[in-house]
Structures are given as structure tokens and as C-alpha cells.
Design a protein around this motif. Sequence first.
Motif, mmCIF file in Angstrom:
data_model
loop_
_atom_site.group_PDB
_atom_site.id
_atom_site.type_symbol
_atom_site.label_atom_id
_atom_site.label_comp_id
_atom_site.label_asym_id
_atom_site.label_seq_id
_atom_site.Cartn_x
_atom_site.Cartn_y
_atom_site.Cartn_z
ATOM 1 N N VAL A 29 -0.176 -37.692 -12.350
ATOM 2 C CA VAL A 29 -1.747 -37.914 -12.471
ATOM 3 C C VAL A 29 -2.210 -36.577 -11.924
ATOM 4 N N GLY A 32 -7.477 -37.722 -10.818
ATOM 5 C CA GLY A 32 -7.570 -39.244 -10.727
ATOM 6 C C GLY A 32 -8.951 -39.543 -10.583
ATOM 7 N N VAL A 33 -9.258 -40.547 -9.783
ATOM 8 C CA VAL A 33 -10.868 -40.990 -9.790
ATOM 9 C C VAL A 33 -11.591 -39.595 -9.242
ATOM 10 N N ALA A 38 -9.568 -39.801 -16.043
ATOM 11 C CA ALA A 38 -8.400 -39.289 -15.183
ATOM 12 C C ALA A 38 -7.772 -38.598 -16.392
ATOM 13 N N LEU A 40 -3.834 -37.606 -17.398
ATOM 14 C CA LEU A 40 -2.292 -37.958 -17.082
ATOM 15 C C LEU A 40 -1.558 -37.250 -17.773
ATOM 16 N N LEU A 48 -3.229 -37.070 -21.488
ATOM 17 C CA LEU A 48 -3.814 -38.278 -21.829
ATOM 18 C C LEU A 48 -5.067 -38.524 -20.941
ATOM 19 N N THR A 50 -8.122 -41.217 -19.557
ATOM 20 C CA THR A 50 -8.290 -42.472 -19.643
ATOM 21 C C THR A 50 -9.840 -42.874 -18.771
ATOM 22 N N THR A 51 -10.545 -43.625 -19.336
ATOM 23 C CA THR A 51 -12.032 -44.060 -18.773
ATOM 24 C C THR A 51 -12.293 -45.607 -18.824
ATOM 25 N N LEU A 147 -8.879 -44.457 -24.241
ATOM 26 C CA LEU A 147 -7.800 -43.583 -24.120
ATOM 27 C C LEU A 147 -8.044 -42.332 -25.008
#
Lengths: 353, 353
Positions: A29, A32-33, A38, A40, A48, A50-51, A147
Motif C-alpha cells: 500500500v 492509504g487513507v 489509495a 496500491l 492501482l 481505488t476510491t 478502480l
Amino acid sequence: MRLGLNIGTLGEFELIKRLTAHLPGRADVLLGVGDDCAVLDLQSEALLLTTCDSQVEGVHFTLQTSSPEQIGRKALAINLSDIAAMGGEPRYALISLILPPALPLSVLEGIYAGLRAEATRFNTALVGGNVAGTGQAAQLIIDITLLGTVERGHVLMRSGAQVGDILFVTGTPGDSAAGFYTLLHPDPAYPARAQEVVRQRHRTPNPRVHEGRILSQLGTNVVTAMLDISDGLSGDLEHLCTRSQVGALIEAERLPLSPALRAIAAHTLRDPLDWALHGGEDYELLFTVAPGSEQLVSEAVQSATGTPVTPIGVILPAPDGMKVRYSNQREERLASKSWDHLKASLERPAAEK
Amino acid sequence: MRLGLNIGTLGEFELIKRLTAHLPGRADVLLGVGDDCAVLDLQSEALLLTTCDSQVEGVHFTLQTSSPEQIGRKALAINLSDIAAMGGEPRYALISLILPPALPLSVLEGIYAGLRAEATRFNTALVGGNVAGTGQAAQLIIDITLLGTVERGHVLMRSGAQVGDILFVTGTPGDSAAGFYTLLHPDPAYPARAQEVVRQRHRTPNPRVHEGRILSQLGTNVVTAMLDISDGLSGDLEHLCTRSQVGALIEAERLPLSPALRAIAAHTLRDPLDWALHGGEDYELLFTVAPGSEQLVSEAVQSATGTPVTPIGVILPAPDGMKVRYSNQREERLASKSWDHLKASLERPAAEK
């Protein structure tokens, strides 16, 4: 059980801070937050992103003021905007629906038509989802996880702004807030074309995916930090300043105000700068550019997308805080009137919104 | 607007079928809607798995019958189970919360403690999330998206079962349904230890992540198909049969019934087979093994994890449908009493659950 602090007492940001302290992590990771997405590392060429974000009936939309298709489009658009804010390419969406029992199937199919249209527009596959009932009359909720991917070394984060960088914004901030205002305070005398423009900007914001991709391709030595404006320009600028440990000066007269915004402001005798500085849900990009690269950046985005990008200020050392300079050279501290969706939604009954 | 079909008229599976017809796709989506997870190809060594599932207060849990920590653990566990069902390794979770205004902070922190504990247990990073208010008294909703990875060529899907394969199940199905029954029908005379066991199996199911990993390592020529039991053994077997275009025979006397399940069934004068065949929320794995590999598979899983895996039947040609054979050699058609969470949640007021 019902004693003690309840969640209405805290704001969204304070609550998230408490909940996300000491979260389990993993070495893969990278972020992170705390940013728009985020980041990855799956050991592939791209990283990658992500949300996730949700839209709640009565809080973020109503079936009286938006069509089902508009609601579906916006639910995906606000997530696309988070991928755009990191410079990423959106790829896959998971749609989770919480459904009140009396919801007509036609409404749900309209929402899905909107989701499908927005997904197709940005080459995003809808790869999964879930539907759950609420067991009683309640609000429709659309929760989406999106993603995306971005090339290594090209992630645009909130934390990269440097003193002396130039602050830019895409498009014309404030329109969405003006549109929301006209929906809350209907008036047949609003200038019709202006009302149509600002309402459209509120109901179906245009995620700046292509613009974000171009900006990330320019490299992090040219575009140093970025985020999207969801909470309002001042609120999101504060997020950028906090994460980058800098201050900022905005020159008010440089703020790109749309003719529609000016027309609604004139009609309502309101200051258009107030909407542009503090109105939420613009889903424009706010980013910083290394000095000397301003023209390169403006031309790259505008020639490829037609979207205006405007220098509106400069990054200052942290002790200077956030300031705004008006046309008469007067400078004031810029207060963040960050829109706290959580607090607002807890404080006001749904029927009022 | 309120005329015509509403969503209560359709079941979950029919609704999803209607909504997910003609979805926009991408070439890198190897498997979309219709299995436990989507399978995505990001050009890395492993394939990406994605799933999402939500838990609604009053439908899937109540604060009267589970502690906040148990609720948090289960919300993540049911998603971990979907990754396990594809043979994957869980990696990243996004947590979206919809909060009623009066929720005490202590409850929310308890839920997060449960999420954290379960994430730590399975080496899963909590990388994002969102909190939204509902604007009015309503139910707490926990919506989770989970990402995992699985090696190329080792994805276990619902569609791979072949005629002659042996049908296996992990653990002891039916316990969760028996536990749920004891919560719905409290009785101080239940055998205390048995009640404790089945309630624990209902409140904090144990996702079979390690078992799923071992099964996928054995290869798809040994383990041919897999899914998890969330809707009930008969319902999920029907999903497997439909996707694999096969039938199946279950031998009732081979079903591994736990002593706790038998004790609760004896006390309530109910048939324990009914819970084992049709009870939901077991989160055990149901999988098929090529003939001749039964012992290899049993030993591999049991030696590494201690979890029993039991052969319970055989895969038949599709025209045979689903059947169950009892100890007296009587064969009956096995009806899928698939638990439709959506339909159930829409039909019953939350207070009853």
C-alpha cells in the motif's frame, strides 16, 4: 448505549481521523487513507488506484430535482473525478445499491441507464455489485467503488506542492453551487439560459478524466500536486496545503467565473466569488505547477481537451496560511468553509434538502 | 412515478439479471458479474479479484443480537469468503458507512475494532472508505469492497464442474441457520454449549481463506469448481449447477452435521438436514474434485488447516437436475430454497428481524 458522544457531534474529517488511526497496512500500500485515492502496488507496470463514494437520497440528490439517469451519471462521475485527481485512467466499477421497497423499477432502470452511459463514456467496466433492501421505507443509496490505474512515477498526490508553485484550476468553479442554489430557491425570473447551465453543472458534473491524464503525463516535476474540488475550492485548497505543508495565495480577480454564474449572482444580488471560493461539488481539478511551466501546462490541456485551465494564485510557505487578494490589492485570510457533507446531512432532516 | 413494477416484485437474482444486461465491458475483464468475484487482468503476475457486499441493520444484523465488534468482523468476513471462494488471497478493503445521526460513537468504534481485528487476521489493509449521513433516523449500513489476487491459471470459478466430479464441503453447514433460529426464538432451555456454538457460527462466521488458497494451489484439474455458501447449500449448489451446466446428487447421510446443530435440532424437534441443506450464511466452501483426487484434496486441506472437508455427493449430467438421496436409498428432487436476502428484506419490516 445511547449515552456519550454520538457521530453527529464530530465532523466527517474528525470522524475519519478517529476511525482510521492505527489501521492494518501492507507493504504494497503506497498511499492509504487521506488522498483522493489509495495507491496500491500489484507488481504490474501500472499502479492501482481505488476510491469509493456514496450518494444518499435526500442528502446528495432527490428524485424531485434530478432524473434517475442524472442521478446514476453523477454517482459514477464523482468517483471518476477521484481517479482523475490522481492522474489515473478509470477501469472498473462496483455498484452497491440499498433500495427502499417501494422504489419503482423504472427509477432503478433509469439510474442504471445513467451509470451505463457514464461508464461507457469513460471506458469503465461495471464488474460487480450488490443490491440490498432496507426492510422499511427509507432512502435510496448508491455506493460505488472505482478502480483505476496510473503509470509508476506519474501519481499526482495532494502532498507534492512546493513554495513558489503556481496554483491552477480547470473549468469555472462555483457553477455547481449556484445551480444548487437555484434548485433550493426556485424563481421563474432567473435568466433561463444561465439557470440551465448552472443546474446542469450541478446535476451532471463532468469529471476531468482526460485533463487529469494529460497533467499526469507531463510528469511530477511539472505538475507537482493535484486534487479535485468536491468540498469547495477553499476547503480542498486547505487539504492540499495541509498535506503539502504549505500556504497559498489566491488572486480573486483571476478566478474564472462563468457568464452563467455571474448572471445568477447578479440576479440574486450575491457575490459570485463566494460561490467560486466556497461552493462544493465542482469536480474541477485544483493543481500546482512548477514555476516556468505555466504555458506548457495550459497549452497541453487546452489543445487536447478544450477545457480552460487558469492560474489563480501561488503557493506560499506554511506560516503564511491561506490568503486571498482582491482587485484593490487588499489581502485577507482565506477561511476554509469546507463543506462537511456528513455534518450537514446529520444536522438537517432529509425533507429540507 | 409510483405505478408499475417495483423492486419488491422481483427477487434479488432477477433484479440483478435485469440491471446487469448489456453492461459496458473491457477486454481486461476476464470474468464480470455472476461469480463470487470479478476477475481482472492488470498485466501483473497475479489476477485481481473484486467483490462487494453490504450489511444492513435490521436486515443482516441488529445491535440487540450482536456486539458492534461482531458486526464489524462479520461485515468483512462475508467479503473475505467471496475472495476465498475463488481461491484468492485477500489484500485491500474499502469501507463505506451510512450512519444514522443518533448512532453513539462507541458503537462505531466497536464496529471498526471488529473490522480491524478481522483485517489483521487475514493480512488485509483497510485502504479507503467513506462515511455519509442519512439525514434522518434510519439503519446503519456497512458496505465493503474487497480486493484480492490469485495466480493465473488458479482461479476457481463456479463454471468448471464436470460430470463425475465429487462434491465437497468444508466445515459443518447449517450451524449458522440454527444459531439464527435460537436468536429469533430465545429459549432458556436450549443446551447452553450448543447454543453458544451455533450462535458464534452465525455472528462471526469464519471465512475459509486458508482452505481456499490450498484448494486453488492444487490446480483446476484437481479442484474444478468452487463457490461459498451464503444463500444456503441447495441455493448455492444450484448456482454451481447452472454455471457449470450440470446436475448433482447429494447423499444426505454424508452431510457433516455438527454435534451442536444436532443438539439444537433435537431440542426444537426440527430436522437438522433442513438447516444443513437450506440454511443460509454458512460461509463454508462448496467445491468439486476430479474423481481419483478425493484423498489428496482431503489430506491437503486438513493437514494444513485442521478444517474437515467432506465428500457429500457427485456431479450428474444436467438433465438429472439436483437430487438428494436419503439413508433409506429414497431419492428426491432437491429444491433450491435459496435465501433471497433482497426479497426477504423488502417483505418484512425491520423490527421483526
